[in-house]
Design an enzyme around this catalytic site. Sequence first.
Site, short mmCIF file in Angstrom:
data_model
loop_
_atom_site.label_atom_id
_atom_site.label_comp_id
_atom_site.label_asym_id
_atom_site.label_seq_id
_atom_site.Cartn_x
_atom_site.Cartn_y
_atom_site.Cartn_z
N HIS A 1 43.39 8.95 27.32
CA HIS A 1 42.46 8.64 27.12
C HIS A 1 41.69 9.87 26.11
O HIS A 1 41.42 10.72 26.32
CB HIS A 1 41.64 7.45 27.83
CG HIS A 1 40.57 7.36 27.07
ND1 HIS A 1 40.13 6.09 26.99
CD2 HIS A 1 39.71 7.94 26.02
CE1 HIS A 1 38.64 5.29 26.05
NE2 HIS A 1 38.85 7.22 25.78
N CYS B 1 32.07 7.97 22.44
CA CYS B 1 31.23 7.70 23.97
C CYS B 1 29.75 8.28 22.98
O CYS B 1 30.00 9.53 22.36
CB CYS B 1 31.27 8.68 24.44
SG CYS B 1 30.09 8.44 26.06
N HIS C 1 40.64 11.18 22.47
CA HIS C 1 40.17 10.66 21.47
C HIS C 1 40.40 11.77 19.99
O HIS C 1 40.90 13.05 20.64
CB HIS C 1 38.49 11.96 21.48
CG HIS C 1 37.78 9.88 22.89
ND1 HIS C 1 37.04 9.59 21.72
CD2 HIS C 1 37.14 9.63 24.02
CE1 HIS C 1 36.60 7.87 22.57
NE2 HIS C 1 36.85 8.18 23.58
N ARG D 1 35.52 -2.81 22.90
CA ARG D 1 34.56 -1.17 23.78
C ARG D 1 34.38 -0.41 23.12
O ARG D 1 32.88 0.41 22.53
CB ARG D 1 34.59 -1.40 25.08
CG ARG D 1 33.81 -1.21 26.62
CD ARG D 1 33.67 0.01 26.15
NE ARG D 1 34.24 1.33 27.30
CZ ARG D 1 34.42 2.12 27.07
NH1 ARG D 1 34.14 3.12 26.29
NH2 ARG D 1 36.00 3.62 27.25
P1 HMG Z 1 18.76 3.53 34.14
O1 HMG Z 1 17.76 3.29 33.04
O2 HMG Z 1 19.18 4.85 34.63
O3 HMG Z 1 19.04 2.15 35.01
O4 HMG Z 1 20.26 3.68 33.35
P2 HMG Z 1 17.46 2.15 35.95
O5 HMG Z 1 18.10 2.00 37.54
O6 HMG Z 1 16.81 3.17 36.20
O7 HMG Z 1 17.33 0.38 35.21
C1 HMG Z 1 16.51 1.19 34.17
C2 HMG Z 1 16.27 0.05 33.03
O8 HMG Z 1 17.79 -0.65 33.57
C3 HMG Z 1 15.85 -1.81 34.73
O9 HMG Z 1 15.59 -3.21 33.74
C4 HMG Z 1 17.41 -2.05 34.76
O10 HMG Z 1 17.20 -3.19 35.22
C5 HMG Z 1 18.46 -2.29 33.94
P3 HMG Z 1 13.70 -3.05 33.05
O11 HMG Z 1 13.39 -3.20 34.88
O12 HMG Z 1 13.34 -1.48 32.81
O13 HMG Z 1 13.66 -4.26 32.32
N1 HMG Z 1 20.17 -2.24 34.11
C6 HMG Z 1 20.84 -2.40 33.64
N2 HMG Z 1 20.92 -2.94 32.49
C7 HMG Z 1 21.54 -3.80 32.22
N3 HMG Z 1 23.06 -2.90 31.96
C8 HMG Z 1 23.23 -2.24 33.68
C9 HMG Z 1 21.25 -2.07 34.02
N4 HMG Z 1 21.30 -1.14 35.68
C10 HMG Z 1 20.38 -1.46 35.27
N5 HMG Z 1 24.72 -2.18 33.81
C11 HMG Z 1 22.65 3.39 33.26
C12 HMG Z 1 21.68 3.01 33.85
C13 HMG Z 1 24.49 3.25 34.13
C14 HMG Z 1 21.94 0.85 33.03
C15 HMG Z 1 22.17 3.24 31.82
O14 HMG Z 1 22.12 4.73 31.55
C16 HMG Z 1 23.29 3.10 30.82
O15 HMG Z 1 23.33 1.93 30.45
N6 HMG Z 1 24.91 3.79 29.96
C17 HMG Z 1 25.19 3.67 29.24
C18 HMG Z 1 26.82 4.01 29.71
C19 HMG Z 1 27.65 3.85 28.83
O16 HMG Z 1 27.75 2.65 28.14
N7 HMG Z 1 28.36 4.82 27.79
C20 HMG Z 1 29.23 4.93 26.65
C21 HMG Z 1 30.50 4.00 27.40
S1 HMG Z 1 31.75 5.29 28.76
C22 HMG Z 1 32.39 6.40 27.54
O17 HMG Z 1 32.60 6.05 26.62
C23 HMG Z 1 33.26 6.92 28.14
C24 HMG Z 1 35.47 6.78 28.24
O18 HMG Z 1 35.92 6.01 26.92
C25 HMG Z 1 36.09 7.37 28.52
C26 HMG Z 1 35.72 8.81 27.92
O19 HMG Z 1 36.16 8.73 26.25
O20 HMG Z 1 35.95 9.83 28.54
C27 HMG Z 1 34.27 5.24 29.82
MG MG Z 2 36.81 6.84 25.25
#
Ligand code: HMG
Ligand code: MG
Length: 301
Positions: A211, A244, A213, A12
């Site tokens: 966690h 991220c 980085h 992931r």
């Molecule tokens: P949004 O655009 O605000 O969502 O995204 P929305 O509710 O306004 O909906 C817009 C569209 O997105 C719609 O589709 C929804 O159905 C779809 P449309 O009608 O336009 O075809 N949608 C989704 N599709 C798939 N899966 C979903 C989903 N939700 C809505 N769950 C959202 C909000 C959270 C989805 C978006 O901002 C997103 O996907 N962000 C990505 C976040 C991410 O993966 N970041 C990296 C991981 S976190 C990280 O790395 C940190 C960590 O490692 C710890 C650290 O290191 O700090 C954990």
């Molecule tokens: Mg991370």
Amino acid sequence: MPALSFLEVGPRDGLQNEKKILSLEDKTKFIVKLTQAGLKRIELGAFVSPKWVPQMKDSKELIQKILKLQKENKIDPQVQFSALVPNQKGLEQALKSGIKEISIFLSTTDSFSKKNINATRESAYKKYQAVCRQAHKENLKIRAYLSVCFDCPYEGKVPQKEVIKWVQKIEGLGVYEISISDTTGKARAIEAEDLFQKLFHFISKEKLACHFHNVHGTALANVWSAYKMGLRSFDGSLGGLGGCPYSKVPSGNVPTESLIYLLKGAEDPTIKKLLPIARWLEERLEKKLPSPLIESPYYTV
Ligand code: HMG
Ligand code: MG
């Protein structure tokens, strides 16, 4: 004192920022290899928007394949798998996949939260209250990340009181563990020690993970600080891959094999099993991974 526990986040966090999209087949091979090397906790993917993070778009199919292999006893039944869930839609997908553990993720700053999940901290928290209620009803285990616990790429140094406040709020959601995340790799060992010392007044160390980085080469030192403070749950990514997409920095994770080297010793047999997988991953991604152990003559000759 709980036993040491490592969460492998390579499939992931490791892959999410990679431009080269691995095929479903390669992702499956990657995870099977990790289980064969003896890893017991693996984060398989993320139910996030494919428009935001294209590499995660086949998480549901991947998880279904892995769980089927586990059901057929082709994967060690003891391995625990999890996946990231950002909202209600993510939870629905997670339930369809059959996964038994989800990870929620919140941030200590609004700027990072908006960049990462398009929601303020409070609005994300409110959505997660409903998500966690339903997840508990469905008997899912819930883990949490708290991002940018030391430094925010948009707001700078993060006050410890914000970390403490959000750790307490997140604990209230009924998660079994909160992973204190240094998203930009800016923390130093003395800061990690100081933060954990403060946090222990509000939450037991058994409920905390970390966690780190490795942007500035300090991740292992921070891990050591956390270990000395009594933490036993550590996130790592094979080969040090990952970061991220919204952290603004080219942020590798602390390598899983380095975690094991530091905390269990150079002779731990898992290291020798992991390194060929890291080299295989380098071939698949057509790039070198940052882990120093991959090239170490101690393990290559
Ligand atoms: P949004 O655009 O605000 O969502 O995204 P929305 O509710 O306004 O909906 C817009 C569209 O997105 C719609 O589709 C929804 O159905 C779809 P449309 O009608 O336009 O075809 N949608 C989704 N599709 C798939 N899966 C979903 C989903 N939700 C809505 N769950 C959202 C909000 C959270 C989805 C978006 O901002 C997103 O996907 N962000 C990505 C976040 C991410 O993966 N970041 C990296 C991981 S976190 C990280 O790395 C940190 C960590 O490692 C710890 C650290 O290191 O700090 C954990
Ligand atoms: Mg991370």
